[in-house]
Structure formats: C-alpha cells, structure tokens
Design a protein around this motif. Structure first.
Motif, PDB file in Angstrom:
ATOM      1  N   ASN A   1      35.304  39.892  -6.701  1.00  0.00           N
ATOM      2  CA  ASN A   1      34.512  40.702  -5.774  1.00  0.00           C
ATOM      3  C   ASN A   1      33.906  41.912  -6.474  1.00  0.00           C
ATOM      4  O   ASN A   1      32.745  42.272  -6.237  1.00  0.00           O
TER       5      ASN A   1
ATOM      6  N   THR B   1      29.914  42.502  -6.887  1.00  0.00           N
ATOM      7  CA  THR B   1      29.353  43.738  -6.346  1.00  0.00           C
ATOM      8  C   THR B   1      28.566  44.488  -7.415  1.00  0.00           C
ATOM      9  O   THR B   1      27.478  45.024  -7.147  1.00  0.00           O
TER      10      THR B   1
ATOM     11  N   ASP C   1      24.605  45.345  -7.408  1.00  0.00           N
ATOM     12  CA  ASP C   1      24.114  46.717  -7.596  1.00  0.00           C
ATOM     13  C   ASP C   1      23.174  46.839  -8.788  1.00  0.00           C
ATOM     14  O   ASP C   1      22.757  47.955  -9.143  1.00  0.00           O
TER      15      ASP C   1
ATOM     16  N   GLU D   1      30.034  41.615   3.450  1.00  0.00           N
ATOM     17  CA  GLU D   1      29.526  42.844   4.064  1.00  0.00           C
ATOM     18  C   GLU D   1      29.962  42.982   5.518  1.00  0.00           C
ATOM     19  O   GLU D   1      29.470  43.848   6.246  1.00  0.00           O
TER      20      GLU D   1
END
Length: 357
Positions: free
Chosen positions: A58, A62, A66, A337
C-alpha cells in the motif's frame, strides 16, 4: 534346576512396564505439544508477514500515485525477492559492499580465474617436484614411479577437497620413514604444498568458481563504499530484510519513464509503478477522482466509471478519453480511498466499475 518367576518379580516387571508406557506417553505428548506450538508460531509469523507485505504494498502504490519514483521504507522490507521478481528494485544506501561495473566485474573475474588456474597448477607442480626430489629414497617402498605418483596424487586430491587443506602425503610415504631425520626431510615441501592449497581455497571462497568457464565466476566484493547497493537474485533470501549497517537505509526504486502510453502489466510491478507515477498515470488518477468528486457535488451517491478497449489498450472515458491500465486493476486503488465497489461488468470491448460512497 527349575527357574521360578515369583509374584514379587512379576509386580516389579509390571511396574517397570507401566512406567515405560507412561514415560512414552509423556514423551509423545510433549512432542505433540512442541509440534503444535511450532505450527502456531509459524502460522503467526506467516500472518505477520502477510500483514507487513500488504502494508508495504500500500505504501509503495501510494508513493507511485503521488508521482514518486522511489520510497524509503522503515525496516524490515518484507519479501524483497518478490519485489525483485516484479522488477521493483530494492536498494540499500550508506556504507555498502561495492558493486562493480560490468567491465570491472569481467576484469576481476578474469584475474580470479587466472589466479585459480595458476594456484591449481602450482599445487600439482609442487607435488611433481617433491616426487623428483625424493624418488630415490621412496622407490624401494612404492615399487614403481607410476604407483608413487598415483598414490600421492590421490592423497593430494583428498587434501584439496578436505576442510583442513593439510597435505601430509599418504600412508606409504610415512611407513617408509626410518628416523626423525627422514621425516624432517619432507616437512618443508609438504608445508609449501599445504600453504598453496590454502591460498587456492581462500580465492575459491571469494568467488563461485567454475574451472571450465571464466564467465561463470560470481564476484563477492568485500570492499565497502558509501553509496547504493542494488540487491539481486544472487543475494541471500530473507523474509524480512534489514540494513547491513545500523545507519544504512532501505528503499525501493522504479523507473522514471514508461514504455507505453497504456499499461497492460500489473500496477504493482516495476512497469506498473513507473506508468502510475508518470504523467499518463497521474492524469488517469486525477480524472478518476475528479469524476467521483463531481458526482458527489451533484448530490449523487454512486457513479459508474466507464472504460473502453481500443487497438493498443484501455481508455477511461469521461468528458475526454484518458490512457488507462487494465480497468480491474483500479478496483483496489478506488477501494483504498474508502469507496465501495458495488459492481463491475466486463465485455470484450467495455468495462464498468460502479462506485458508491
């Protein structure tokens, strides 16, 4: 004389038998408990490993979402060989073993190969010299020069293969001695052969040596430098990888430029992370969540995201088309999310994901 078996003896036999049975039961029970505890421990470790791997996954996804191309991870790094298999680089930074360039590696391998060949040849040359120097003293015991050479060569082969590396000749050699003076005559040369064997085996320990091919020599550098060390399949396998030095850091790295506008590989792969962190992936992620945001601002509580398949790959179809990955790869991204996936539907050319919040 008739042998009699008394009642007291019978009682003792029974007591001993019962005692042995009870001890065996206790031993079996202790072993059963040990195995059960071991299974529980292994199950717990596997559960922790699975949890750690998922949390690590995760964090990496992520970071790519980003727009990053690397991520420093707090140790340990879980199942780093699995990351390597997915073409995600695992790197240690700080004081690390020097990694040679391909040219340096080839040069080192050639030097190591030549050194090993020369050492190996020298060992047997020293034996030939030993035989030449002492054959007059030994022939009467060995009988023939051929037998002397074969017997001593066999003993030398055993010394090279042994853990001790010590070459002290063979039984025939020592049985021929008649005095301490005879023994002293041989010792310096035997010691020289032993030193050469040890030198040869020390070099062998530094490289994985195939005596038939220089290209198969594997370099294990012991030199430490400040920089980066990229782990490979040749490194030791660890479920939990930690830095080799306390002050060192571990990170994962992926490429900066995608190979295609579309992504047909898994998102959690070197190619997938590269694509996700590129402008193609960034535009897709922005478009997906902007569509969900717009729907929420209109008072909706769900939205069906639509995707279509073209000749080269998938598109996300909103007000405009965006280059896309395989759509079902996005389900996990959306769920992470906090959204709920109500339904997915697939045809040969279309794919939809119905999302609610």
């Amino acid at each position: 004389m008739v042998s009699r078996f008394s009642a007291s003896e019978a009682r003792k036999k029974s007591e001993l038998a019962l005692q042995r049975i009870e001890e065996e039961k206790q031993r079996v029970e202790a072993e059963r408990k040990r195995l059960a505890d071991e299974r529980k421990k292994q199950a717990k470790e596997q559960a922790l490993l699975k949890t750690g791997w998922q949390a690590q996954k995760n964090l990496i996804l992520t970071a790519a979402m980003d727009g990053k191309h690397e991520l420093q991870l707090a140790p340990p790094v879980y199942l780093y060989k699995d990351l390597l298999e997915s073409f995600i680089s695992v790197v240690e930074t700080g004081l690390v073993p020097k990694q040679m360039t391909e040219v340096e590696r080839e040069k080192y391998a050639q030097v190591a190969y030549d050194s090993l060949k020369n050492s190996h040849s020298r060992i047997y040359s020293l034996l030939d010299k030993f035989i030449d120097n002492h054959k007059e003293h030994l022939l009467s015991h060995y009988g023939t020069l051929k037998f002397m050479k074969s017997s001593l060569k066999e003993a030398l082969d055993e010394a090279i293969e042994s853990d001790s590396s010590i070459f002290d000749g063979d039984e025939n050699l020592w049985s021929s001695l008649t005095s301490p003076t005879d023994m002293a005559r041989y010792v310096p040369e035997l010691r020289e052969i032993t030193r050469t064997i040890k030198s040869y085996k020390k070099t062998m320990a530094e490289v994985k040596y195939d005596p038939y091919s220089v290209s198969d020599i594997k370099v294990n550098s012991t030199e430490l430098v400040y920089g980066e060390y990229f782990f490979t399949d040749e490194d030791r396998d660890w479920d939990k990888l930690t830095p080799s030095k306390r002050q060192n850091k571990l990170k994962v790295v992926w490429d900066t430029e995608p190979q295609s506008k579309f992504l047909n590989a898994s998102l959690f792969s070197g190619a997938g992370l590269t694509w996700l962190s590129s402008h193609y992936g960034q535009k897709l992620i922005t478009a997906l969540f902007e569509a969900l945001k717009d729907a929420a601002e209109e008072g909706k509580e769900q939205l069906t995201l639509k995707f279509k398949l073209a000749k080269d790959g998938w598109y996300f179809s909103d007000s405009v088309d965006y280059y896309c990955c395989v759509p079902d790869e996005l389900v996990e991204v959306i769920e992470r999310e906090g959204y709920e996936i109500n339904d997915t539907e697939a045809t040969d050319k279309k794919y939809t994901i119905t999302v609610s919040w």
